[in-house]
Motif scaffolding. Structure first.
Motif, PDB file in Angstrom:
ATOM      1  N   ALA A  43       0.793  -1.227   0.000  1.00 37.88           N
ATOM      2  CA  ALA A  43       0.000   0.000   0.000  1.00 37.88           C
ATOM      3  C   ALA A  43       0.822   1.273   0.000  1.00 37.88           C
ATOM      4  N   HIS A  44       2.087   1.199   0.420  1.00 40.26           N
ATOM      5  CA  HIS A  44       2.878   2.410   0.624  1.00 40.26           C
ATOM      6  C   HIS A  44       4.268   2.280   0.019  1.00 40.26           C
ATOM      7  N   GLY A  45       4.918   3.422  -0.119  1.00 35.44           N
ATOM      8  CA  GLY A  45       6.330   3.432  -0.466  1.00 35.44           C
ATOM      9  C   GLY A  45       6.660   3.265  -1.927  1.00 35.44           C
ATOM     10  N   GLY A  46       5.664   3.272  -2.782  1.00 37.44           N
ATOM     11  CA  GLY A  46       5.945   3.104  -4.206  1.00 37.44           C
ATOM     12  C   GLY A  46       4.868   3.734  -5.056  1.00 37.44           C
ATOM     13  N   ALA A  47       4.982   3.508  -6.370  1.00 40.64           N
ATOM     14  CA  ALA A  47       4.052   4.130  -7.314  1.00 40.64           C
ATOM     15  C   ALA A  47       2.623   3.643  -7.140  1.00 40.64           C
ATOM     16  N   GLY A  48       2.441   2.484  -6.507  1.00 42.25           N
ATOM     17  CA  GLY A  48       1.108   1.928  -6.337  1.00 42.25           C
ATOM     18  C   GLY A  48       0.334   2.491  -5.163  1.00 42.25           C
ATOM     19  N   PHE A  49       0.915   3.433  -4.425  1.00 41.25           N
ATOM     20  CA  PHE A  49       0.232   3.993  -3.258  1.00 41.25           C
ATOM     21  C   PHE A  49      -1.161   4.526  -3.615  1.00 41.25           C
ATOM     22  N   LEU A  50      -1.258   5.373  -4.611  1.00 39.28           N
ATOM     23  CA  LEU A  50      -2.546   5.952  -4.974  1.00 39.28           C
ATOM     24  C   LEU A  50      -3.492   4.924  -5.590  1.00 39.28           C
ATOM     25  N   PRO A  51      -3.049   4.088  -6.551  1.00 36.16           N
ATOM     26  CA  PRO A  51      -3.954   3.054  -7.069  1.00 36.16           C
ATOM     27  C   PRO A  51      -4.450   2.087  -5.996  1.00 36.16           C
ATOM     28  N   TRP A  52      -3.557   1.658  -5.084  1.00 36.55           N
ATOM     29  CA  TRP A  52      -3.977   0.710  -4.047  1.00 36.55           C
ATOM     30  C   TRP A  52      -5.085   1.316  -3.190  1.00 36.55           C
TER      31      TRP A  52
END
Length: 411
Positions: free
Chosen positions: A163-172
């Motif tokens: 969920a955090h720390g990468g580009a997927g934060f917002l999509p997740w």
């Protein structure tokens, strides 16, 4: 003669909803006639209710009415119907589709609906606020309800890395909120998740009647009638939240204008925009000084978490609209350089993608994404790429939510 009005999908109560993004509605004469039916389709709105636009294709530039010729043999004709931005509904049925004979003006059909969008929590009507609170408390079920899966998705360890720390934060988090909102709508179809705009004071949010106010030992105080008074999500009943934010507090976070400028306007690259995970997102969490909302492993134990993250998602949605970043294949719409598992464009999002191979989590609380009566997208196992064109601006699929200040506009 009469006319049937058929939406593509209905909920269990046979209700149909729209957002700003139009849906395809079918009209047909019934029973079959000798002559085609010439009709005008428009909408009747209650005072302060939603408004609708009509068109013969997907567009943001619909009209308040449209003339149609319906074949005598009963074949269906499509009309695209969406909300007229920014006139959202406050309740189901405050806007009704009407089909009238073009010559006599006789009413041939009517169909109630609702322009259901996510709104600023500080501007909700009392009825909207109370419906949301009731549905959320029922979902929690004093620690016996479906909400516990949402608590267990957003915890420390491998789930935190999803969920955090990468580009997927917002999509997740977009899918996380969508899953929860769809569960709320199974309880009350009129509910949409509200957002806390944390760069402004929110005097109507931080009250005992809504999100509560901190009391002794950071125990949040609610009115006797507030359904959240029975909230249980942690080790103790109730909500633990520090005294950092009150009715007139404006947290020290980037303003909306400053946040939308991240990523470098006018080139506007997602790789730069996503640093908003730290500020304003992280600072909004920490503005409370103490309590479960300040720790990622426990933050969802506070109902306010979901209003905070709804605003985070709204800021992303507004950035996407401002710079036309809806195409999943466009490099500037995401971060093509991301190599973290779970943070790449084609990656399945955990836990909705099911148990995955280590180092990604091998347990999956909650199962697949909750289906929606408004849309089939993004399916039970969404990928990051499914989150970007959330309104169906580029493609045909929409995720079934919209914001009160972010319009749908065809490119």
């Amino acid at each position: 003669m009469s006319v049937s009005v058929t939406f593509p999908r209905y909920d269990e109560r046979q209700r149909a909803y729209v957002t700003w993004r139009p849906v395809e509605v079918k009209l047909a004469v019934t029973p079959a006639q000798v002559q085609p039916a010439q009709v005008t389709v428009s909408a009747r709105s209650a005072a302060g209710g939603g408004r609708l636009l009509f068109a013969d294709a997907v567009t943001h530039a619909g009209a308040a009415s449209i003339d149609l010729d319906l074949p005598a043999n009963g074949s269906a004709v499509s009309v695209w119907i969406g909300g007229a931005f920014p006139a959202a509904s406050t309740r189901f049925g405050d806007v009704t589709i009407e089909v009238r004979d073009r010559t006599t003006n006789a009413l041939q059909a009517s169909h109630p609906t609702m322009v259901r969008v996510r709104k600023n929590a500080d501007t909700l009507s009392t009825a909207e606020r109370d419906r949301f609170l009731r549905a959320f408390a029922m979902l929690n079920g004093a620690a016996s309800g479906r909400f516990m899966d949402f608590r267990d998705m957003h915890v420390g360890g491998p789930p935190d890395r999803e969920a955090h720390g990468g580009a997927g934060f917002l999509p997740w988090h977009r899918i996380y909120l969508l899953d929860l909102e769809r569960e709320l709508q199974k309880i009350d179809g009129e509910v949409a998740l509200p957002y806390w705009r944390f760069d402004r004071a929110a005097p109507n949010v931080f009250t005992r009647s809504f999100m509560g106010v901190p009391g002794p030992q950071d125990r949040v105080q609610f009115t006797t009638g507030n359904p959240l008074r029975a909230w249980v999500a942690g080790n103790l009943p109730g909500v633990e939240r520090g005294p950092g934010v009150g009715p007139q507090t404006v947290p020290l976070v980037r303003s909306e204008q400053e946040t939308l400028a991240l990523g470098g306007a006018p080139s506007a690259q997602y790789a730069g925009f996503r640093i908003m995970q730290g500020n304003p997102h992280g600072r909004a969490h920490m503005a409370h000084i103490s309590g479960v909302i300040t720790d990622p492993a426990t933050a969802p134990q506070d109902p306010l978490f979901f209003l905070l993250h709804c605003n985070v998602d709204r800021l992303w949605a507004k950035w996407q609209w401002a710079f036309k970043r809806h195409d999943p294949q466009a490099a500037r719409a995401f971060d093509p350089s991301s190599t973290l598992p779970g943070h790449r464009l084609a990656d399945k999002l955990w836990p909705w993608g099911g148990p995955l191979a280590a180092p990604r989590p091998t347990t999956a609380p909650g199962g697949g994404l909750t289906p929606s009566p408004l849309t089939a997208a993004p399916g039970v196992s969404p990928r990051i790429r499914d989150t970007i064109d959330y309104l169906g601006t580029i493609g045909q699929a929409q995720l079934g939510f919209a914001y009160d200040d972010v319009p749908f506009q065809t490119v």
